[in-house]
Write a protein that holds these residues in place. Structure first.
Motif, mmCIF file in Angstrom:
data_model
loop_
_atom_site.group_PDB
_atom_site.id
_atom_site.type_symbol
_atom_site.label_atom_id
_atom_site.label_comp_id
_atom_site.label_asym_id
_atom_site.label_seq_id
_atom_site.Cartn_x
_atom_site.Cartn_y
_atom_site.Cartn_z
ATOM 1 N N ASN A 260 0.820 -1.205 0.000
ATOM 2 C CA ASN A 260 0.000 0.000 0.000
ATOM 3 C C ASN A 260 0.864 1.269 0.000
ATOM 4 N N THR A 262 1.076 4.435 0.831
ATOM 5 C CA THR A 262 0.394 5.494 1.589
ATOM 6 C C THR A 262 0.973 6.876 1.310
ATOM 7 N N TRP A 265 -0.693 8.154 -1.844
ATOM 8 C CA TRP A 265 -2.067 8.620 -1.614
ATOM 9 C C TRP A 265 -2.062 9.989 -0.918
ATOM 10 N N LYS A 266 -1.107 10.193 -0.006
ATOM 11 C CA LYS A 266 -1.020 11.491 0.674
ATOM 12 C C LYS A 266 -0.651 12.598 -0.312
ATOM 13 N N GLU A 293 -7.684 -3.007 2.508
ATOM 14 C CA GLU A 293 -7.018 -1.877 3.169
ATOM 15 C C GLU A 293 -6.714 -0.761 2.177
ATOM 16 N N VAL A 294 -6.192 -1.126 0.993
ATOM 17 C CA VAL A 294 -5.887 -0.123 -0.035
ATOM 18 C C VAL A 294 -7.165 0.561 -0.496
ATOM 19 N N ASP A 297 -8.465 2.900 2.139
ATOM 20 C CA ASP A 297 -7.676 4.143 2.234
ATOM 21 C C ASP A 297 -8.121 5.156 1.191
ATOM 22 N N SER A 301 -10.768 8.832 1.731
ATOM 23 C CA SER A 301 -9.913 10.019 1.597
ATOM 24 C C SER A 301 -10.540 11.011 0.628
#
Length: 429
Positions: A260, A262, A265-266, A293-294, A297, A301
């Motif tokens: 993932n 992260t 994504w941020k 989980e992915v 997320d 968001s």
């Protein structure tokens, strides 16, 4: 007369996923180099992914021999279909808390089936192949893993018949990431190490797909270790392919919890908040097995309206998605033990002639390959600023309708060129 070579494998069409591609393509091109491949595969395998479209790619003039295999996962499905398919594929998803059943299945998988659950195919295969090899006049046997139990077939045939034996490791053995999740006892850890050592010392040649695995195995044996990477087949995408109207970032393949990205994504989340035009244009496209989980997320968001999950698509359908994407995403787990993992899709991405945004561990072998074809390097999982700068640059080029890649030769990674390397090894006395 062509030289006959027996290839012992588990993954063969209609199996889907990257594991089947390597030897399907070697088998396609070996006859051009005066070598007749004969495929030995299970008659009743338990494939976690099925892709019927790959059946059309099997060479029509190839000899294929199949024998029954006992698959213990068939019994385990009575308890939990999804869990056993996940474990059988070698993919173990990260979860905050595992159920008792999941822990039990992992313990059984790790300690009752060494080196893996296909071990029951070894004895009947050796019995059948001893006669078959002598009848066909075969001098060379290749075993490819995972599953690494297939190397034990080659080991016994080598010991009993004295044939030339080549092992092909698409992934490492004792250092592969999911070994840590199998709850192995100390006794079984030592058993894996002993089996790996015997295979590496007895094989005439060891093939590997990455530079890190080459270094690891070369330190464990005096036998020749040769790196033949995975590759691509067919023609490179032309520059005039019609691209998506959106600023599409596509990931194709498994994107499970430990992969993932992260930080990505941020970055994308922040860019959408800061730049309305970016938010309007961005489209994240996920194709393949993706963990909850992915997906969670993204769904929770600021990117929830900017992504689409298409699920698993067969190999024939993926091509158009790759070639029409603005950017292709490649992600590997951020760990020292994944430095030698070179996803097969990297070469498909290169063939697609699109920019590649890659995230992986320090000293990742992918960086060596990207450099060899003059592509931009990859990012570490904590490089927020670097990622943001690169994505903004891609986006600005996209707005100007000139998001392209620098042309460099990737012909050394064509399956035909790679088969030429293999053929040279097979022709050695």
């Amino acid at each position: 007369m062509p030289k006959k070579v027996l290839i012992v494998l588990y993954y063969w069409p209609p199996a889907g996923g990257p594991g089947v591609q390597r030897w399907l393509k070697f088998a396609k091109y070996l006859p051009e180099f005066g070598i007749e491949p004969i495929i030995y595969a299970p008659k009743n395998p338990n494939y976690p992914i099925v892709d019927e479209s790959l059946l059309k790619e099997i060479p029509t003039n190839i000899k294929i021999v199949k024998q029954p295999i006992f698959e213990p996962y068939g019994f385990a499905k009575i308890f939990s279909k999804n869990k056993t398919e996940t474990i059988s594929s070698g993919i173990i998803q990260k979860k905050k808390k595992q159920s008792f059943l999941e822990k039990m299945l992992l313990f059984i998988r790790g300690n009752f089936f060494v080196p893996d659950a296909r071990k029951f195919w070894v004895k009947p295969s050796v019995k059948f192949l001893k006669n078959f090899i002598q009848k066909e006049g075969i001098e060379t046997v290749i075993t490819t893993g995972p599953p690494h139990s297939l190397h034990l077939i080659g080991l016994q045939l080598k010991q009993e018949l004295g044939i030339k034996w080549i092992t092909d490791f698409r992934d490492p053995w004792t250092t592969i990431g999911y070994h840590q999740e199998l709850k192995l006892t100390q006794k079984n850890k030592k058993k894996h190490i002993a089996l790996e050592k015997e295979v590496l010392q007895q094989a005439d040649t060891i093939l590997v797909t990455s530079f890190t695995t080459h270094k690891e195995f070369a330190s464990k044996t005096n036998q020749p270790v040769v790196t033949i990477t995975n590759g691509f087949d067919g023609e490179i995408a032309k520059a005039d392919v019609e691209l998506d109207e959106k600023f599409t970032i596509s990931h194709i393949g498994s994107l499970l919890s430990k992969r993932n990205p992260t930080v990505l994504w941020k970055v994308l989340n922040d860019l959408c908040r800061e730049n309305e035009a970016f938010k309007k244009a961005l489209h994240i496209q996920l194709i393949g097995k993706v963990s909850e989980e992915v997906l969670n997320d993204l769904a929770t968001s600021y990117l929830k309206d900017n992504f689409k999950y298409l699920g698993y698509l067969n190999h024939s359908k993926i091509k158009s998605y790759q070639e029409s994407s603005q950017v292709l995403l490649l992600v590997e787990i951020d760990s020292e033990i994944t430095q030698g993992i070179v996803p097969g899709k990297l070469f498909e991405y290169l063939k697609s002639n699109r920019p590649i945004l890659a995230l992986g561990p320090k000293n990742w072998d992918v960086g060596v390959i990207l450099k060899s074809v003059e592509r931009e390097t990859y990012f570490l999982h904590d490089d927020y600023e670097g990622l943001k700068k690169r994505i903004l640059a891609y986006f600005n080029f996209y707005l100007e309708n000139r998001l392209e890649v620098k042309t460099a030769s990737i012909s050394t990674y064509h399956r035909q060129a790679l088969t030429s390397q293999l053929a040279s090894i097979l022709k050695e006395k």
